[in-house]
Design an enzyme around this catalytic site. Structure first.
Site, PDB file in Angstrom:
ATOM      1  N   LYS A 122       4.568  -2.917   8.737  1.00 62.89           N
ATOM      2  CA  LYS A 122       5.867  -3.555   8.964  1.00 62.89           C
ATOM      3  C   LYS A 122       6.921  -2.521   9.336  1.00 62.89           C
ATOM      4  O   LYS A 122       7.027  -1.481   8.694  1.00 62.89           O
ATOM      5  CB  LYS A 122       6.329  -4.298   7.705  1.00 62.89           C
ATOM      6  CG  LYS A 122       5.606  -5.615   7.440  1.00 62.89           C
ATOM      7  CD  LYS A 122       6.182  -6.285   6.205  1.00 62.89           C
ATOM      8  CE  LYS A 122       5.556  -7.650   5.984  1.00 62.89           C
ATOM      9  NZ  LYS A 122       6.041  -8.631   6.969  1.00 62.89           N
TER      10      LYS A 122
ATOM     11  N   ASP B  57      -1.242  12.635  18.191  1.00 61.30           N
ATOM     12  CA  ASP B  57      -1.020  12.931  16.772  1.00 61.30           C
ATOM     13  C   ASP B  57      -2.324  12.829  15.988  1.00 61.30           C
ATOM     14  O   ASP B  57      -2.367  12.269  14.898  1.00 61.30           O
ATOM     15  CB  ASP B  57       0.025  11.977  16.182  1.00 61.30           C
ATOM     16  CG  ASP B  57       0.578  12.473  14.840  1.00 61.30           C
ATOM     17  OD1 ASP B  57       0.480  13.696  14.582  1.00 61.30           O
ATOM     18  OD2 ASP B  57       1.097  11.653  14.063  1.00 61.30           O
TER      19      ASP B  57
ATOM     20  N   LEU C 158       0.817  -1.212   0.000  1.00 62.38           N
ATOM     21  CA  LEU C 158       0.000   0.000   0.000  1.00 62.38           C
ATOM     22  C   LEU C 158       0.847   1.257   0.000  1.00 62.38           C
ATOM     23  O   LEU C 158       0.601   2.198  -0.734  1.00 62.38           O
ATOM     24  CB  LEU C 158      -0.927   0.011   1.218  1.00 62.38           C
ATOM     25  CG  LEU C 158      -2.051  -1.030   1.230  1.00 62.38           C
ATOM     26  CD1 LEU C 158      -2.841  -0.917   2.530  1.00 62.38           C
ATOM     27  CD2 LEU C 158      -2.981  -0.840   0.043  1.00 62.38           C
TER      28      LEU C 158
END
EC number: 2.7.11.1
Length: 737
Positions: free
Chosen positions: A36, A349, A14
Site C-alpha cells: 500500500k 535495485d 507485515l
C-alpha cells in the site's frame, strides 16, 4: 461502489516503512502481499503504478508474481495497493543474517587491509557493536547476534582465509596486527544513518570498547526507498533489551527456510590447538577422517552435510551453503534477471533484501519500484543515482548505466551467497572502491572459500569496473549450467611432507630438446594448432617439438628469459618463456624465412605454410599485448598484418611478456607454477613495470587472476580457425614499501 479489497481477507500487517506498508491478505485460500502506498495527486499515483506495470510484464517462476493493482480514493489522497505473490520464507537477507557470522561493523576497502576485518585476524566479541541494525530495515535477528556475541565476549576467535592460487592450494593466516582501514562516502560523513521502519534515522557508532574503530560511511539509500513487502513483522527496539529478554526473543524465532549446508573444511581443519597440531576432536566430530597408506601419510577428510536448522550460529561459522543448493540458487537469480532483460527491463535495485524465498525454497526477484524500461534507449541510460549503495556499480554511482548494472549487483549477491559474508554488515562498497582505485582483485579473490574458488573468477568478471567486460546473463547461465557440482564437493588432503623437491633455473641451448618436448606435449591441444597438428595425429607432438625447438632458439637470440623447473631426479617438469622489457615484441621476417626452410623437411610444405600464417597471427597478438588496446571490439584486421609492433613507441615495449608457460600434467597442483612465475613478478614490482600475457580459453584465466592479472583487451573477430577469442591479460606492478 463496492470496495475492490473486499474480496481479500486481511490477515495482518507485515511491515511499515517510509513509502507505505505491506499487508498480508488471503483470497480463496491463497495468501498475497498487498503493498500500500498513498499519493497526493493523480500524477504521482501514475508514477506509483510503474511498479505494478513492471510486475505485470514479467511472468516467470523466478520473479514475484503480480496479482492485481487496486486504486482507491481516500479523501484528497489516492491509495494504490499492489497485490503480489506471498513468499512465506521471507527475504534472502534475513536468511543470510541467520546463517552468517556476526561481523565487525567497520568500513572495509578491498585492498591489502581487507583481511584485517574477519578473514585472518584475531578479534573478541566485545569489539562488536551489538546495537547496529541492518541497512534499510530492522530485524529481530540482530538480537540473536547480540546475544551470541555476549555469550562469546571472553572468547578470542581466530579466522583464516585462503591466500593461495589455484596451483598451490595452500592456506595461510593473515597478519593479525594489520589495522582496519577507513573509507568514507563522497560526503565524508563518519556515521551510518540507518532508516528505521517509521522513516526516521538512527545513528550507528563504533563500539566504545574499540575506540580506534573506523567510522562507517553514510548509505545513500533514503528512507523513502521502495519497501520490501515480503518480510515478516519486526520491531525496532527503543532501548537495549536485557540478556534474558533477548534470549527469550531468540527462542521464539524459528528458521523457516531450511537448506543443506556443508562444512567449510579448509577453514575447519586448519584450526590449530595450543600444540600447533590439527585439533583431532574438531575434525572427527564433523567429518570422516582416514589416514592414507602412502608413504607421505596424507590426511584425507571428506565432506559432511548438515541442514541449516541444525546449525548453532556462532562467531566462528564453519558452514557454507551446500554446492547443489548453491548452484540452484545462483541459477534461480540468473533466470530471474534473464526474464527481466528479455522484457527490456532494468531492475536497478538488485540486492539480497529484494530476493524472496518461496515455500519450495526457490529464489524470486521482487520489488520492482526502481525498474525501468530499456527498449527505447540506445547506449547508456542517464538518470539519477538509484539503488542501494553496497550493491551499486561504479557507473550507477555516476548516474550512467544500462543492463550491465544488474549484472554487477547480481555479482554482489552471488558473493554473499558463496561466502556468507554480507556486504552491508562488513561495510564493503565495491563500486565506491573501484571509482577511487582502492579495489584489489587479488584480495577480493582471497575472500572466497577454497571450496568454491572455481566460482570466484565468474563473480570477479560480473563486478568488473568496465561494464563492457561483464558477462551477459546468458553467459552466466551457461557457465553455471555446465558446472559439475560434484567437482565442488570437498575432499581436503593435508600433505604431511613436501613430495615435490626441485630447482628453478634459466635454460640454455642444451636444455631446448627437453623443453621443446614439454611444450609440445602441453600445447598439443592449443586451439591455434588444431588444424595444423590435430591432437589425434600421433605425429603431432613430434612435429610440434620441432617447431618449439626452433622457437626457443630464435627467442634465445632475442635475449629472452627462459626458465625451467627440474624435479629431484633431474627431469624438467615446467617451462616459462618471458620476453624482456625494453625489447620489441615482434616476429622478424628473417626468422620466418629461416624457420620455413629448416622445418619444411621435418613437417612438410603444407604445414609450413600454415605455420607462416600462424606466425603472422602471433605477431598480431604481440602487437595487441604491446598496445594493450582497451577496445574489446578491435579485431586483428585493424592491426598491422605483419610486424605489427614495429611502429610502437619504445615506451610501450617496457613490460614483461609471458609468451609460453607449461607444467607437466602429473606435477600440477603442487605450487610449481606459482614458484615459476613469482620471480619475474617480483622483478616487475621492483622496477615498476607491467606484466602481460595472452590466453585463448576462459579456463586459462583463473591461474593468472590469482596472481593479479586482469583482462585488458578481448578480440573475437578475424581469428584463425579454432580460435574463438584472444584475451590480453595485464598485471599492474604492486607498490613496494
Amino acid at each position: 461502489m463496492e470496495d475492490p479489497l473486499s474480496s481479500y481477507k486481511l490477515i495482518k500487517d507485515l511491515r511499515s516503512g517510509g513509502e507505505g506498508k505491506a499487508i498480508l491478505y488471503e483470497k480463496d485460500g491463497v495468501k498475497y502481499v498487498g503493498k500500500k502506498r498513498l499519493f497526493d495527486n493523480l500524477k504521482d499515483a501514475n508514477q506509483g503504478l510503474k511498479e505494478a506495470m513492471s510486475l505485470a510484464r514479467i511472468v516467470h517462476p523466478n520473479t514475484v508474481r503480480f496479482e492485481d493493482a487496486i486504486m482507491t480514493q481516500i479523501g484528497d489522497q489516492i491509495e494504490i495497493t499492489i497485490m503480489m505473490e506471498f513468499c512465506e520464507m521471507g527475504d534472502l537477507l534475513d536468511f543470510l543474517i541467520e546463517l552468517s557470522e556476526p561481523q565487525h561493523h567497520h568500513t572495509v576497502t578491498l585492498g591489502s587491509e581487507l583481511s584485517s576485518l574477519n578473514l585472518g585476524s584475531e578479534y573478541t566479541g566485545s569489539d562488536i557493536d551489538s546495537t547496529t541494525s541492518r541497512t534499510s530495515s530492522s530485524s529481530s535477528t540482530n538480537f540473536e547476534a547480540a546475544l551470541l556475541l555476549e555469550n562469546n565476549n571472553n572468547n578470542t576467535i581466530q579466522h583464516s582465509h585462503s591466500s593461495s592460487s589455484l596451483v598451490n592450494g595452500t592456506t595461510s593466516p593473515t597478519n593479525a596486527t594489520t589495522p582496519p582501514i577507513t573509507t568514507t562516502t563522497p560526503n565524508n560523513r563518519h556515521s551510518i544513518s540507518t532508516p528505521t521502519l517509521a522513516g526516521t534515522t538512527t545513528a550507528t557508532t563504533a563500539s566504545p570498547s574499540s575506540p580506534s574503530s573506523p567510522s562507517s560511511p553514510s548509505s545513500p539509500s533514503s528512507p523513502s526507498s521502495p519497501l520490501s513487502p515480503q518480510q515478516h513483522p519486526v520491531t525496532s527496539p527503543q532501548r537495549k533489551s536485557s540478556k534474558s529478554e533477548r534470549k527469550k526473543k531468540c527462542s521464539l524465532k524459528e528458521r523457516k527456510c531450511i537448506v543443506k549446508m556443508t562444512v567449510d573444511l579448509t577453514k575447519k581443519i586448519f584450526k590449530k590447538d595450543n600444540s600447533n597440531h590439527t585439533t583431532a576432536a574438531t575434525t572427527t566430530t564433523t567429518t570422516n577422517t582416514t589416514h592414507s597408506s602412502s608413504s607421505s601419510s596424507n590426511l584425507n577428510i571428506e565432506e559432511h552435510v548438515i541442514h541449516s536448522n541444525e546449525i548453532k550460529k556462532g562467531v566462528d561459522s564453519i558452514y557454507l551453503i551446500e554446492q547443489t543448493q548453491l548452484i540452484e540458487w545462483l541459477l534461480d537469480l540468473s533466470y530471474g534477471v534473464q526474464a527481466l532483460h528479455r522484457a527490456s527491463m532494468i531492475h536497478r535495485d538488485l540486492k539480497s533484501e529484494n530476493i524472496f524465498i518461496s515455500g519450495s525454497n526457490k529464489l524470486k526477484i521482487g520489488d520492482f519500484g526502481l525498474a525501468i524500461q530499456s527498449a527505447h534507449h540506445t547506449g547508456s541510460i542517464h538518470s539519477e543515482t538509484v539503488g542501494t549503495y553496497c550493491y551499486s556499480s561504479p557507473e550507477i554511482l555516476n548516474s550512467t548505466y544500462d543492463k550491465t548494472t544488474d549484472i554487477f549487483s547480481l555479482g554482489c549477491i552471488f558473493y554473499e551467497l558463496i561466502t556468507l559474508k554480507l556486504l552491508s554488515h562488513n561495510r564493503i562498497y565495491l563500486g565506491e572502491d573501484m571509482l577511487n582505485d582502492r579495489f584489489d582483485s587479488m584480495q577480493f579473490l582471497s575472500t572466497f572459500p577454497e571450496k568454491y574458488e572455481k566460482l570466484a573468477p565468474l563473480v570477479l568478471s560480473m563486478i568488473s569496473k568496465n561494464p563492457t567486460f561483464r558477462p551477459s546473463i546468458e553467459s552466466i547461465i551457461e557457465t553455471l549450467q555446465k558446472m559439475d557440482t560434484s567437482l565442488l564437493k570437498e575432499r581436503v588432503v593435508i600433505k604431511r611432507e613436501n613430495t615435490i623437491k626441485g630447482i628453478r633455473k634459466q635454460l640454455d641451448k642444451s636444455h631446448f630438446q627437453e623443453a621443446s618436448l614439454l611444450l609440445a606435449t602441453s600445447f598439443v591441444k592449443d586451439p591455434r594448432f588444431f588444424n595444423i597438428f590435430p591432437p589425434s595425429d600421433p605425429h603431432s607432438i613430434p612435429h610440434l617439438q620441432h617447431l618449439y625447438k626452433y622457437i626457443l632458439k630464435v627467442l634465445s637470440s632475442y635475449n629472452c628469459s627462459i626458465w625451467g623447473y627440474f624435479a629431484i631426479d633431474g627431469t624438467m617438469v615446467s617451462c616459462f618463456v618471458w620476453l624482456n622489457p625494453e625489447k620489441k615484441k615482434e616476429i622478424r621476417l628473417s626468422d620466418c624465412i629461416k624457420g620455413s626452410l629448416s622445418l619444411v623437411t621435418k613437417i612438410g610444405l603444407k604445414r609450413v605454410g600454415l605455420i607462416l600464417d600462424l606466425m603472422r597471427f602471433d605477431d598480431n597478438i604481440l602487437s595487441m599485448a604491446q598496445n594493450n588496446n582497451n577496445n574489446p571490439n578491435t579485431s586483428t584486421s585493424n592491426l598491422q598484418t605483419f610486424k605489427g609492433s614495429s611502429s610502437s613507441s619504445s615506451s610501450s615495449c617496457n613490460h614483461w611478456f609471458l609468451a609460453y608457460c607449461c607444467t607437466s600434467e602429473i606435477f600440477r597442483g603442487n605450487g610449481i607454477g606459482s614458484h615459476m612465475i613469482e620471480n619475474v613478478l617480483n622483478w616487475a614490482d621492483h622496477n615498476g613495470v607491467e606484466t602481460r600475457t595472452v590466453v585463448f580459453e576462459n579456463n586459462s584465466i583463473e591461474f593468472f587472476q590469482h596472481h593479479g592479472f586482469e583482462v585488458g583487451s578481448e578480440f573475437k573477430s578475424n581469428l584463425p580457425k579454432g580460435v574463438n577469442k584472444v584475451m590480453v591479460l595485464v598485471r599492474k606492478p604492486k607498490q613496494i614499501y
